[in-house]
Design an enzyme around this catalytic site. Structure first.
Site, PDB file in Angstrom:
ATOM      1  N   GLY A  56       0.500  -1.332  -0.430  1.00  0.00           N
ATOM      2  CA  GLY A  56      -0.185   0.021  -0.042  1.00  0.00           C
ATOM      3  C   GLY A  56       1.171   1.275  -0.216  1.00  0.00           C
ATOM      4  O   GLY A  56       1.674   0.779   0.574  1.00  0.00           O
ATOM      5  N   CYS A  83       5.407  -6.346   1.691  1.00  0.00           N
ATOM      6  CA  CYS A  83       5.499  -4.910   2.047  1.00  0.00           C
ATOM      7  C   CYS A  83       4.968  -4.770   3.126  1.00  0.00           C
ATOM      8  O   CYS A  83       5.076  -4.851   4.105  1.00  0.00           O
ATOM      9  CB  CYS A  83       5.279  -3.940   0.343  1.00  0.00           C
ATOM     10  SG  CYS A  83       6.268  -2.864   0.363  1.00  0.00           S
ATOM     11  N   TYR A  84       3.759  -3.401   2.595  1.00  0.00           N
ATOM     12  CA  TYR A  84       2.911  -2.681   3.819  1.00  0.00           C
ATOM     13  C   TYR A  84       2.015  -3.408   4.544  1.00  0.00           C
ATOM     14  O   TYR A  84       2.211  -3.878   5.675  1.00  0.00           O
ATOM     15  CB  TYR A  84       1.988  -1.781   3.492  1.00  0.00           C
ATOM     16  CG  TYR A  84       1.190  -0.744   3.979  1.00  0.00           C
ATOM     17  CD1 TYR A  84       1.145   0.247   4.524  1.00  0.00           C
ATOM     18  CD2 TYR A  84      -0.570  -1.874   4.478  1.00  0.00           C
ATOM     19  CE1 TYR A  84       0.768   0.814   5.296  1.00  0.00           C
ATOM     20  CE2 TYR A  84      -1.370  -0.856   5.385  1.00  0.00           C
ATOM     21  CZ  TYR A  84      -1.030   0.326   5.660  1.00  0.00           C
ATOM     22  OH  TYR A  84      -1.108   0.858   6.758  1.00  0.00           O
ATOM     23  N   HIS A 178       7.930  -7.965  -3.471  1.00  0.00           N
ATOM     24  CA  HIS A 178       6.827  -7.905  -4.342  1.00  0.00           C
ATOM     25  C   HIS A 178       6.742  -9.030  -5.435  1.00  0.00           C
ATOM     26  O   HIS A 178       7.491  -8.844  -6.061  1.00  0.00           O
ATOM     27  CB  HIS A 178       6.497  -6.670  -4.926  1.00  0.00           C
ATOM     28  CG  HIS A 178       5.667  -5.411  -4.347  1.00  0.00           C
ATOM     29  ND1 HIS A 178       4.482  -5.097  -4.060  1.00  0.00           N
ATOM     30  CD2 HIS A 178       6.360  -4.611  -4.189  1.00  0.00           C
ATOM     31  CE1 HIS A 178       4.679  -4.115  -3.555  1.00  0.00           C
ATOM     32  NE2 HIS A 178       5.840  -3.647  -3.355  1.00  0.00           N
ATOM     33  N   GLU A 180       4.710 -10.606  -6.597  1.00  0.00           N
ATOM     34  CA  GLU A 180       3.470 -10.117  -7.527  1.00  0.00           C
ATOM     35  C   GLU A 180       3.911 -10.085  -9.380  1.00  0.00           C
ATOM     36  O   GLU A 180       3.669  -9.945 -10.500  1.00  0.00           O
ATOM     37  CB  GLU A 180       2.766  -9.922  -7.813  1.00  0.00           C
ATOM     38  CG  GLU A 180       2.197  -8.403  -6.849  1.00  0.00           C
ATOM     39  CD  GLU A 180       2.760  -8.044  -5.695  1.00  0.00           C
ATOM     40  OE1 GLU A 180       3.604  -8.700  -5.346  1.00  0.00           O
ATOM     41  OE2 GLU A 180       2.530  -7.040  -4.803  1.00  0.00           O
ATOM     42  N   ASP A 236     -15.487  -8.941 -24.408  1.00  0.00           N
ATOM     43  CA  ASP A 236     -15.958  -9.317 -23.777  1.00  0.00           C
ATOM     44  C   ASP A 236     -17.713  -9.589 -23.699  1.00  0.00           C
ATOM     45  O   ASP A 236     -18.194 -10.672 -23.349  1.00  0.00           O
ATOM     46  CB  ASP A 236     -16.266  -8.081 -22.313  1.00  0.00           C
ATOM     47  CG  ASP A 236     -15.002  -7.680 -22.099  1.00  0.00           C
ATOM     48  OD1 ASP A 236     -13.636  -8.116 -22.296  1.00  0.00           O
ATOM     49  OD2 ASP A 236     -14.526  -6.643 -21.426  1.00  0.00           O
ATOM     50  N   LYS A 378      -9.285 -10.413 -17.906  1.00  0.00           N
ATOM     51  CA  LYS A 378      -9.318 -10.407 -19.348  1.00  0.00           C
ATOM     52  C   LYS A 378      -8.364 -11.424 -19.712  1.00  0.00           C
ATOM     53  O   LYS A 378      -9.284 -12.045 -21.126  1.00  0.00           O
ATOM     54  CB  LYS A 378      -8.232  -8.939 -20.040  1.00  0.00           C
ATOM     55  CG  LYS A 378      -9.222  -8.700 -21.762  1.00  0.00           C
ATOM     56  CD  LYS A 378     -10.362  -8.054 -21.329  1.00  0.00           C
ATOM     57  CE  LYS A 378     -10.364  -8.159 -23.083  1.00  0.00           C
ATOM     58  NZ  LYS A 378     -11.544  -6.839 -23.330  1.00  0.00           N
TER      59      LYS A 378
END
Ligand code: XMP
Length: 522
Positions: A56, A83-84, A178, A180, A236, A378
């Site tokens: 964050g 992290c945060y 991170h 990710e 979509d 997506k």
């Protein structure tokens, strides 16, 4: 989505929160994002088998810092703070987080310091002691909370910033970096260790499983009522149609509004896929003239967008009214990033921004809303489409803006000017596809400029239109670079456009990146 094995991601405002969910799902495990302050009941109802606390932008030391959601400790499931999130775990557990000396932004090197006697499961099967990782923090953990040990530090020295902590017994873990983010070596492996090894989850999140569950949900929800869906030819709405059709067959009615601003062959291709291949009920409304009339004399791009949007809703509503009581539901192709960006995750108190797709189109039509792709990213939507039998080429098409060719005709939009850009665009895309360049770019199109220029054809001086070609590479459409297209391809496209499209004597190639330019010209 009622799946049994899932991860809850609590969002503390990191720009990477969506990426965490995507990475978890790439591992075959369903992950959903909730606001950090969502209620205890919502968390209990979701019943996660593991929890990830995101990073964050704030400091845990700030007075108004987003607090630990204590409800997560009542579940007795593994927790990973990033992290945060790691700083919050430390602070909440009675450790100390400080602001001074230890900021790290960008690439950094961390050394795994776990003891060989008690290896940390988070680092299992990672066959190296040092990792290049992505860091982005000001504060850092100075003193551990009770129960935790240090399992990695930044840099090589023993005083390096604490980069990873573990309380193996309670199954609480923290990473200062991170995992990710693609720049972090073995990042997916770390997340896999958390999800699979520590939370012991299996890979049950697959598209065939999703379809089974979605079909049951849709059938239960809709019963024998009818659903109306606006088809645009985009990914979509196409996948929404295919999924609804799989569930309720002829109770689905699709409407394609031909606004006269679509690409060449679009209406025919929607008909051929949905009517002929799938046997879906499809109503095509030819509203081109109405749209041209609405756009007459308008040159401002935002005004064009506004008018096109309003008229679309009007035409669509007229159709819904014509169908009358037959229809009780409105289908929409809302996808997960739309939901997250509109702040409608969990039951957050804060709304980040509103999104036009979320919340329902014409409210006064009194239709219930069904959004079967609401939980999907997506790339999952594309895989789902292919699983439902939609062609790969259709699922991996470049995006096309809602206001269509109107924003690619600079200046006034007329039927003739749209025809010019449509023909030029078709030549460009056909040649891009033939050369293989289409798949290597994120978006490519032609733009008709509002200027004319001098040329010479035969012995005649001409004063005719200019077409600009735009092709970009991009991973998220937030930033983009102009595509380095092959010169021979550009030459072929230019020559074909000038020879085949009446009224065009010049073709230029746009070499601007985004930012500062946008992808579209208006
Ligand atoms: P820009 O031009 O902002 O475009 O760099 C980023 C992406 O958004 C698409 N775009 C739109 N899509 N309605 C849409 O549905 C719009 O009004 C609109 N404007 C831009 C653009 O094609 C690109 O993919």
């Amino acid at each position: 989505m009622p799946v049994a094995e899932k991860i809850l991601i609590l969002d503390y405002g990191s720009q990477f929160t969506q990426l965490i969910a995507r990475r978890v799902r790439e591992l075959g495990v369903y992950g959903e994002i909730y606001a950090h302050d969502c209620s205890k009941e919502r968390i209990a109802e979701f019943a996660p088998a593991g929890i990830i606390l995101s990073g964050g932008p704030q400091s845990v030391l700030a007075a108004d810092a987003p607090a630990m959601n204590e409800a997560i400790f009542e579940l007795g499931v593994p927790i990973l703070g990033l992290c945060y999130g790691m700083q919050l775990l430390t602070q909440y557990g009675g450790g100390q987080v400080v602001a001074e000396g230890g900021c790290e932004y960008g690439n950094a090197s961390v050394r795994i310091t776990q003891s060989p006697q008690s290896p940390c499961p988070l680092f299992a099967d990672i066959e190296t002691d040092t990792l290049q990782v992505w860091m982005s923090h000001g504060d850092h953990v100075q003193q551990l909370a009770a129960g935790y040990e240090v399992v990695a530090r930044s840099n090589d020295d023993a005083d390096g910033v604490i980069a990873a902590i573990a309380d193996v017994k309670r199954r609480y873990y923290g990473l200062q970096f991170h995992p990710e983010v693609a720049h972090t070596e073995h990042g997916s492996h770390l997340l896999e260790n958390f999800v699979r090894r520590i939370c012991t989850l299996r890979a049950t999140w697959t598209m065939p499983n999703f379809i089974k569950q979605a079909v049951t949900d849709i059938t239960e929800k809709v019963g024998d009522a009818h659903v109306l869906l606006a088809l645009s030819g985009g990914v979509d709405s196409a996948v929404t149609a295919a999924l609804l059709h799989r569930a309720i067959g002829q109770q689905l009615v699709c409407v394609l509004v031909d606004n006269g601003l679509l690409r060449r062959g679009e209406v025919e291709s929607v008909r051929s896929v949905f009517e002929q291949q799938f046997g879906i009920k499809l109503i095509v409304i030819d509203a081109a003239e109405r749209f041209y009339q609405e756009l007459a004399g308008i040159v401002d791009s935002e005004e064009k967008r506004r008018r096109i949007g309003h008229l679309f809703i009007k035409v669509f509503e007229e159709q819904a009214t014509n169908l009358g009581e037959q229809i009780q539901w409105l289908g929409q192709g809302t996808i997960y990033p739309d939901v997250v960006e509109s702040g409608k995750v969990g039951n957050s108190k804060a709304t980040i921004k509103t999104h036009h797709n979320v919340g329902g189109l014409p409210e006064h039509l009194n239709l219930h809303l069904i959004e079967p792709l609401r939980d999907l990213f997506k790339d999952e939507v594309r895989r789902l489409g292919e699983e439902l039998g939609l062609a790969h080429t259709l699922m991996w098409r470049h995006p096309f803006p809602g206001p269509g060719l109107a924003v690619r005709v600079l200046g006034e939009v007329t039927a003739a000017r749209v025809a010019t850009v449509r023909q030029a665009d078709d030549i460009f895309l056909t040649e891009m596809q033939a050369s293989g360049a289409y798949e290597q770019t994120a978006q490519a199109f032609a733009v008709l400029l509002p200027v004319q220029s001098v040329g010479v054809m035969g012995d005649e001086r001409t004063y005719e239109d200019v077409i600009a070609l735009r092709a970009v590479t991009s991973s998220d459409f937030m930033t983009a670079d102009w595509a380095r297209l092959n010169n021979d391809l550009l030459a072929r496209v230019s020559s074909r456009i000038i020879n085949e499209v009446a009224g065009v004597n010049r073709v230029v190639y746009d070499i601007s990146s985004k930012p500062p330019a946008t992808i579209e010209w208006e």
